[in-house]
Design a protein around this motif. Structure first.
Motif, PDB file in Angstrom:
ATOM      1  N   GLN A 245      43.037 -33.407  47.140  1.00  0.00           N
ATOM      2  CA  GLN A 245      41.290 -33.807  48.387  1.00  0.00           C
ATOM      3  C   GLN A 245      41.883 -31.984  48.185  1.00  0.00           C
ATOM      4  O   GLN A 245      42.474 -30.716  48.689  1.00  0.00           O
ATOM      5  CB  GLN A 245      42.582 -33.456  49.748  1.00  0.00           C
ATOM      6  CG  GLN A 245      43.150 -34.678  49.211  1.00  0.00           C
ATOM      7  CD  GLN A 245      44.127 -35.321  51.603  1.00  0.00           C
ATOM      8  OE1 GLN A 245      43.973 -34.611  52.322  1.00  0.00           O
ATOM      9  NE2 GLN A 245      45.665 -35.446  51.147  1.00  0.00           N
ATOM     10  N   LYS A 246      40.386 -32.462  47.450  1.00  0.00           N
ATOM     11  CA  LYS A 246      39.316 -30.396  47.266  1.00  0.00           C
ATOM     12  C   LYS A 246      39.035 -29.529  48.696  1.00  0.00           C
ATOM     13  O   LYS A 246      38.916 -29.801  50.302  1.00  0.00           O
ATOM     14  CB  LYS A 246      38.024 -30.234  46.599  1.00  0.00           C
ATOM     15  CG  LYS A 246      38.531 -31.504  45.580  1.00  0.00           C
ATOM     16  CD  LYS A 246      36.760 -32.316  44.989  1.00  0.00           C
ATOM     17  CE  LYS A 246      36.627 -33.000  43.978  1.00  0.00           C
ATOM     18  NZ  LYS A 246      37.451 -32.037  42.876  1.00  0.00           N
ATOM     19  N   ALA A 247      39.705 -29.001  49.000  1.00  0.00           N
ATOM     20  CA  ALA A 247      39.279 -27.339  49.847  1.00  0.00           C
ATOM     21  C   ALA A 247      38.427 -26.543  49.033  1.00  0.00           C
ATOM     22  O   ALA A 247      37.657 -26.439  48.052  1.00  0.00           O
ATOM     23  CB  ALA A 247      40.815 -26.548  49.542  1.00  0.00           C
ATOM     24  N   GLU A 248      37.633 -25.396  50.636  1.00  0.00           N
ATOM     25  CA  GLU A 248      36.723 -24.125  50.062  1.00  0.00           C
ATOM     26  C   GLU A 248      37.692 -23.704  48.288  1.00  0.00           C
ATOM     27  O   GLU A 248      39.051 -22.936  48.296  1.00  0.00           O
ATOM     28  CB  GLU A 248      37.006 -24.071  50.819  1.00  0.00           C
ATOM     29  CG  GLU A 248      36.212 -24.146  51.459  1.00  0.00           C
ATOM     30  CD  GLU A 248      34.622 -24.251  51.391  1.00  0.00           C
ATOM     31  OE1 GLU A 248      34.168 -23.484  51.646  1.00  0.00           O
ATOM     32  OE2 GLU A 248      34.183 -25.089  52.516  1.00  0.00           O
ATOM     33  N   GLU A 249      36.808 -23.399  47.299  1.00  0.00           N
ATOM     34  CA  GLU A 249      37.314 -22.407  46.634  1.00  0.00           C
ATOM     35  C   GLU A 249      38.105 -20.988  46.761  1.00  0.00           C
ATOM     36  O   GLU A 249      37.169 -20.295  47.811  1.00  0.00           O
ATOM     37  CB  GLU A 249      35.394 -22.058  45.755  1.00  0.00           C
ATOM     38  CG  GLU A 249      35.662 -22.674  44.577  1.00  0.00           C
ATOM     39  CD  GLU A 249      34.856 -22.151  43.306  1.00  0.00           C
ATOM     40  OE1 GLU A 249      35.597 -22.575  42.377  1.00  0.00           O
ATOM     41  OE2 GLU A 249      33.371 -21.997  43.355  1.00  0.00           O
ATOM     42  N   THR A 250      39.201 -20.581  46.198  1.00  0.00           N
ATOM     43  CA  THR A 250      39.570 -19.467  46.317  1.00  0.00           C
ATOM     44  C   THR A 250      40.085 -18.672  45.214  1.00  0.00           C
ATOM     45  O   THR A 250      40.575 -19.860  44.149  1.00  0.00           O
ATOM     46  CB  THR A 250      41.191 -20.559  46.990  1.00  0.00           C
ATOM     47  OG1 THR A 250      41.034 -21.159  48.057  1.00  0.00           O
ATOM     48  CG2 THR A 250      42.362 -18.967  47.047  1.00  0.00           C
TER      49      THR A 250
END
Length: 284
Positions: A245-250
């Motif tokens: 489940q991909k999120a915003e890049e960190t």
């Protein structure tokens, strides 16, 4: 032309993939809601679900190609005796979502054993564990290029055979998994264009469930998937892992970035390492 989501023998490398050889592949890393089953006949079926996921590929096909798929799936419009029904539902990709046709079971009796993680290719691969000497190709693009943690876990013997550098096109390396431990990013490949380099290992199949699945937090953090890389002048299918489940890049933590760059050194091209280093610095 219409969109069609496929999840079984029509996927790349599978027995009926030739039916889509002229179709436009929109996404290799696609999913939709569904509950997958093994029919016991060499192909899967799915039932509708509001919560479970089925993984596959999304294609844009012509009307004549769709007719051939209908024949394969035993579907006739208006019939009450179809092996599969053709419905329309939302399919999700790294670049967004599309409404697409999906073939679901038309006769519940064909659904035998549930395939819990919803990936027909992974399910078939793991069944090969019955063959203890079976080996697979594993594409590592992140911290698994470095052997430090292999040694700490006492599994370095699984990863001795690096057979070359794989080039994966149409993907970019991003840090889209936010760790619950430190709130920082971990590596992922996203199907959005570009290219990714990585090490290709030949490993025994039992190394997956003995070590890699545990390390990658399958199925909650990462999931196994299949991509095609250019390796030693040939195109080969390899197993790798992507964020579930991909999120915003960190930005990644320093120690994690060091593992990636240390593993890349001496194998990946200097240009790729430079661009990867620049991207990590940009995130910070």
């Amino acid at each position: 032309m219409v969109y069609v989501f496929v999840y079984g023998t029509l996927r790349k490398g599978e027995s009926n993939a030739y039916l889509l050889k002229n179709a436009i592949c929109i996404a290799e890393q696609a999913w939709t809601n569904g509950e997958m089953y093994d029919t016991g006949n060499g192909y899967p079926a799915i039932k509708p679900s509001l919560t479970l996921r089925v993984y596959g590929e999304l294609y844009l096909v012509t009307e004549s190609e769709l007719e051939r798929l209908d024949q394969l799936e035993g579907y006739t419009s208006g019939s009450t005796n179809n092996l599969y029904e053709r419905i329309e539902q939302t399919v999700y990709t790294d670049r967004g979502e599309k409404e697409a046709f999906v073939y679901v079971e038309g006769n519940a009796s064909i659904c035998k054993e549930e395939i819990h993680r919803g990936d027909w290719k992974e399910y078939r691969l793991l069944n090969k564990q019955k063959k203890p000497n079976h080996k697979i190709l594993y594409f590592a693009y992140g911290s698994c290029m470095d052997d430090k943690r292999f040694k700490m876990a006492g599994v370095e013997h699984y990863f001795q055979n690096v057979i070359g550098v794989g080039l994966l096109t149409n993907y970019s390396l991003r840090f889209t998994y936010c760790s619950k431990i430190d709130g920082m990013g971990r590596a992922d490949i996203v199907e959005e264009g570009g290219h990714v380099e990585g090490k290709v290992y030949e490993i025994p199949i039992h190394a997956l469930e003995d070590y890699l699945y545990i390390r990658e937090g399958v199925p909650y953090a990462y999931r196994p998937t299949f991509v095609t890389v250019e390796l030693n002048g040939k195109k080969v299918e390899v197993l790798t892992f992507v964020v579930a489940q991909k999120a915003e890049e960190t930005p990644p933590p320093d120690w994690y970035a060091e593992e990636i760059l240390r593993g890349a050194s001496g194998y990946l091209t200097e240009d790729y390492i430079a661009r990867l280093t620049e991207h990590i610095h940009f995130l910070k």
